[in-house]
Design a protein around this motif. Structure first.
Motif, PDB file in Angstrom:
ATOM      1  N   GLN A   1       0.700  -1.346  -0.010  1.00 45.67           N
ATOM      2  CA  GLN A   1      -0.172  -0.031  -0.008  1.00 45.67           C
ATOM      3  C   GLN A   1       0.952   1.234   0.062  1.00 45.67           C
ATOM      4  OE1 GLN A   1      -3.550  -0.296  -0.269  1.00 45.67           O
ATOM      5  NE2 GLN A   1      -2.775  -2.543  -0.510  1.00 45.67           N
ATOM      6  N   GLY A   2       2.103   1.297   0.259  1.00 42.10           N
ATOM      7  CA  GLY A   2       2.934   2.193   0.471  1.00 42.10           C
ATOM      8  C   GLY A   2       2.380   3.507   1.485  1.00 42.10           C
ATOM      9  N   GLU A   3       2.327   4.732   1.112  1.00 43.50           N
ATOM     10  CA  GLU A   3       1.886   5.710   1.862  1.00 43.50           C
ATOM     11  C   GLU A   3       0.238   5.773   2.147  1.00 43.50           C
ATOM     12  OE1 GLU A   3       3.496   9.235   0.511  1.00 43.50           O
ATOM     13  OE2 GLU A   3       5.608   8.865   0.887  1.00 43.50           O
ATOM     14  N   ALA A   4      -0.247   4.824   1.207  1.00 43.90           N
ATOM     15  CA  ALA A   4      -1.796   4.840   1.324  1.00 43.90           C
ATOM     16  C   ALA A   4      -2.042   3.739   2.389  1.00 43.90           C
ATOM     17  CB  ALA A   4      -2.498   4.361  -0.041  1.00 43.90           C
ATOM     18  N   LEU A   5      -1.408   3.225   2.988  1.00 49.53           N
ATOM     19  CA  LEU A   5      -1.502   2.076   4.161  1.00 49.53           C
ATOM     20  C   LEU A   5      -2.450   2.654   5.125  1.00 49.53           C
ATOM     21  CD1 LEU A   5      -0.969  -0.618   5.307  1.00 49.53           C
ATOM     22  CD2 LEU A   5       1.135   0.295   6.344  1.00 49.53           C
ATOM     23  N   PRO A   6      -2.340   3.946   5.613  1.00 51.06           N
ATOM     24  CA  PRO A   6      -3.443   4.056   6.717  1.00 51.06           C
ATOM     25  C   PRO A   6      -4.833   3.937   6.179  1.00 51.06           C
ATOM     26  CG  PRO A   6      -1.755   6.046   6.628  1.00 51.06           C
ATOM     27  CD  PRO A   6      -1.366   4.898   5.373  1.00 51.06           C
ATOM     28  N   ASP A   7      -5.092   4.313   5.089  1.00 54.12           N
ATOM     29  CA  ASP A   7      -6.626   4.313   4.599  1.00 54.12           C
ATOM     30  C   ASP A   7      -7.203   2.781   4.666  1.00 54.12           C
ATOM     31  OD1 ASP A   7      -6.674   6.893   3.839  1.00 54.12           O
ATOM     32  OD2 ASP A   7      -5.965   6.449   1.912  1.00 54.12           O
ATOM     33  N   LEU A   8      -6.283   1.817   4.381  1.00 54.85           N
ATOM     34  CA  LEU A   8      -6.297   0.208   4.590  1.00 54.85           C
ATOM     35  C   LEU A   8      -6.521  -0.070   5.793  1.00 54.85           C
ATOM     36  CD1 LEU A   8      -6.595  -2.816   3.322  1.00 54.85           C
ATOM     37  CD2 LEU A   8      -4.211  -2.900   3.375  1.00 54.85           C
ATOM     38  N   ILE A   9      -5.463   0.240   6.731  1.00 55.17           N
ATOM     39  CA  ILE A   9      -5.568   0.058   8.139  1.00 55.17           C
ATOM     40  C   ILE A   9      -6.859   0.472   8.933  1.00 55.17           C
ATOM     41  CG2 ILE A   9      -4.398   0.715  10.272  1.00 55.17           C
ATOM     42  CD1 ILE A   9      -2.775  -1.475   8.665  1.00 55.17           C
TER      43      ILE A   9
END
Length: 276
Positions: free
Chosen positions: A86-94
């Motif tokens: 996810q790279g820098e988009a990881l917080p959205d998934l988390i």
């Protein structure tokens, strides 16, 4: 028919990352079904698990629940490969993943039916350790191991573990487990109160099923009320902590340290944290 006379359950969910069967005696068997990925939790598995637990919750035939994982490991936690991709988009998934896992943990605690979890191999991370801490009883194999793992990858505990683990093993021990991430052997997990029983590795499912069936023979209303009383002793604390866990998890997962921690796990090396 629910049972063909040979102990075979009626199949309620027969494909996908979570399987569900119902035995004639009222035992529902939930099985995590990503064995090639150590039952690592991605959004698909979390969604399927939430749906399956809700289905159990709404089925009046269910008297007790057995939760297990297919393959060599019960659950290795979140799927680190998916997270790192996810790279820098990881917080959205988390945010989504943590919310679904917390819902599952809360549902397990609030089910009327007692929940027995069978552990082989590793129970790690918010997924593995979180489900263990949300279960009413835990039967583990002699070679099974337990690991918190969140701070090891620059994240924080979730699934209510910041409260449940403390109540199970005590504040000082929980602090050590969550900050230092030791690999805990089954014998030590039993001694500290993290699990209920240790059995031979080749008897895990049989012993866990026997315990689940014993619970199914009990007085349903009395068992449900007793379970509710025990969880209510810490339930408000667990549920109150979950939004904070979700916020902190999303915040931590947006930092470079989290991506470094995930990469280090995949590459089997020590992480180099910078605080950013």
């Amino acid at each position: 028919m629910i049972d063909d006379g040979n102990g075979q359950p009626m199949v309620l969910i027969d494909e996908g990352p979570v399987l569900l069967g119902l035995h004639a005696d009222g035992v529902a068997h939930l099985r995590l079904n990503r064995p090639d990925d150590a039952n690592g939790m991605n959004l698909e598995l979390l969604s399927a698990l939430q749906e399956a637990v809700l289905r159990v919750h709404g089925d009046g035939r269910v008297r007790s629940v057995l939760l297990s994982g297919e393959g060599k490991n019960f659950c290795a936690g979140g799927d680190v490969h998916v997270f790192l991709d996810q790279g820098e988009a990881l917080p959205d998934l988390i945010r989504v993943a943590t919310s679904r896992l917390q819902t599952v943990a809360g549902l397990l605690m609030r089910l009327n039916a007692p929940v027995v979890t069978a552990v082989q191999g590793f129970a790690a991370g918010g997924g593995g350790l979180g489900l263990v801490c949300s279960s009413d009883m835990v039967v583990a194999g002699e070679s099974s191991k337990f690991l918190a793992g969140a701070t090891r990858v620059g994240m924080v505990p979730d699934a209510g573990v910041s409260v449940t683990l403390t109540h199970l093993v005590g504040f000082r021990r929980a602090m050590e487990i969550l900050l230092l991430n030791p690999v805990i052997a089954a014998s030590e997990a039993l001694e500290m109160g993290l699990i209920s029983r240790v059995v031979p590795d080749d008897r895990i499912l049989q012993e866990a099923m026997a315990l689940t069936r014993q619970l199914a023979e009990g007085a349903p209303a009395a068992l449900a009320a007793t379970k509710r009383l025990l969880w209510n002793g810490l339930g408000l604390g667990v549920e109150a902590c979950m939004p904070g866990e979700n916020h902190a998890q999303a915040q931590m997962s947006g930092m470079a340290d989290a991506r470094e921690g995930l990469a280090a796990v995949i590459e089997k090396r020590s992480p180099r944290f910078t605080g950013r």
